[in-house]
Design a protein around this motif. Sequence first.
Motif, PDB file in Angstrom:
ATOM      1  N   LYS A 148       0.821  -1.210   0.000  1.00  0.00           N
ATOM      2  CA  LYS A 148       0.000   0.000   0.000  1.00  0.00           C
ATOM      3  C   LYS A 148       0.854   1.259   0.000  1.00  0.00           C
ATOM      4  N   ASN A 154      -4.633  -1.504  -1.477  1.00  0.00           N
ATOM      5  CA  ASN A 154      -4.509  -2.528  -0.439  1.00  0.00           C
ATOM      6  C   ASN A 154      -3.848  -3.780  -0.991  1.00  0.00           C
ATOM      7  N   ASN A 380      -8.392  -7.193  -3.553  1.00  0.00           N
ATOM      8  CA  ASN A 380      -7.966  -5.931  -4.155  1.00  0.00           C
ATOM      9  C   ASN A 380      -8.172  -5.904  -5.667  1.00  0.00           C
TER      10      ASN A 380
END
Length: 432
Positions: A148, A154, A380
């Motif tokens: 990140k 993320n 993600n």
Amino acid sequence: MKKKISYFLILLITTYSSFAISHFNINIQRGGVKNIVIAIVGFTGYQGIDIVSIITNNFNSCDGFKILDESKHPENISIDNTPNLNLWKVANADAVLIGEIKKKDGEIELVYRLWDTVMKKQLSGKSITITQNNWQRVAHIISDNIYKSFSGDNGHFDTKIAYIAETGPSTKKTRRLAIMDQDGNNHQYLTNGSKTILTPRFSPNGEKIVYMSYENNMAKLYTHNILSGEEKTVFALDGISSAPRFSPKGDSIIMAISKNGHTNIHTGSLKTSKIKQLTRYRAISTSPSYSPDSKHIVFTSNRGGIPQIYTMNVDGSNVKRISFDKGSYTAPSWSPRGDYIAFTKSYNGSFFIGVMRPDGTGERILAKGFMVEGANWSPNGRMIIFSRQEKIGARKLRSKNKIVSLDIVSGYERNINTPQEAIDPTWSPFLH
């Protein structure tokens, strides 16, 4: 009177069943322009804890990052000192991760600091007290922190994968629900194999898994609480249910229900137990998946002659076909980012894993094999997981079913080791 259905029909129904970075840009069509090179220093001092290997394996499995070989480290540095960032930059390191592990009051204290050699500053640093059993998860959390810090997105490292473990002869398989870390560690079985289990899917908070169970010629939906082990039957259904998924809010389950010779998509409220039918076709409509904003649903239907992918509004209106290339399309799965839909495609005796945009444009094939199927997304939206089986030689032998993760940016594939054969993998949401 109990209704019966053949196992082969269950399988048929189930089968239907650029973000900016501080140092580089990722583009889904062409991959990373430049890898972020990470130097990892320290993390010694406690036997049996290998933080460096876990972090290295994590970043070796995805696009955009590279671990600097230890032989190229320009200096020895401890957690209490500031690294010479100019030296590390000359050594081509974009980031320096320094860690220390020590015993503290019967527990383990892990301290780390992450430095950026380009911006010439410390990006993060933490002291974490853990038990020895939790050190692998801490390594995943640190990996997510690095990901990140340099991507703005993320990471997917502190997550779980659930799947169906297969044992026994092909004519009489035992199928158990299993779960593990995304890298294959900390493996455990959640069911004992007394009933056949298919298509597991996580709840949005990661606490439960919904799946189809096939026992005594009956197919039902169950939820399994991962922490308590409690199993519950979902809904009193008049028909055979399959291909379940939680809604993005976790308050309902969407599924296919077969009744009176027809298979249509329904949604069921977990609060009221009311079932609502969304499609009304004589053809098969199955494998539904919500868009992350809960406004649309993607699904498979053979209403046009062969299985193709369709989208519709969440109330069942405005149905649109979005797949138009050669072959049949099944098992669509909407990315948690909302930008792509993954699918399984079959054509000329081969199977393919691909992605397309929600309007059907930009179709791209990512994997091919004798049998590749069941694509599902990392939380993600940058990785896909699926099962693979290959044909061996001319004697019609087949390899074992195995789980593969694939980076949709670089196309890099990684086999995830499991104790037995593995099918129907699904990725958990973020766990922290």
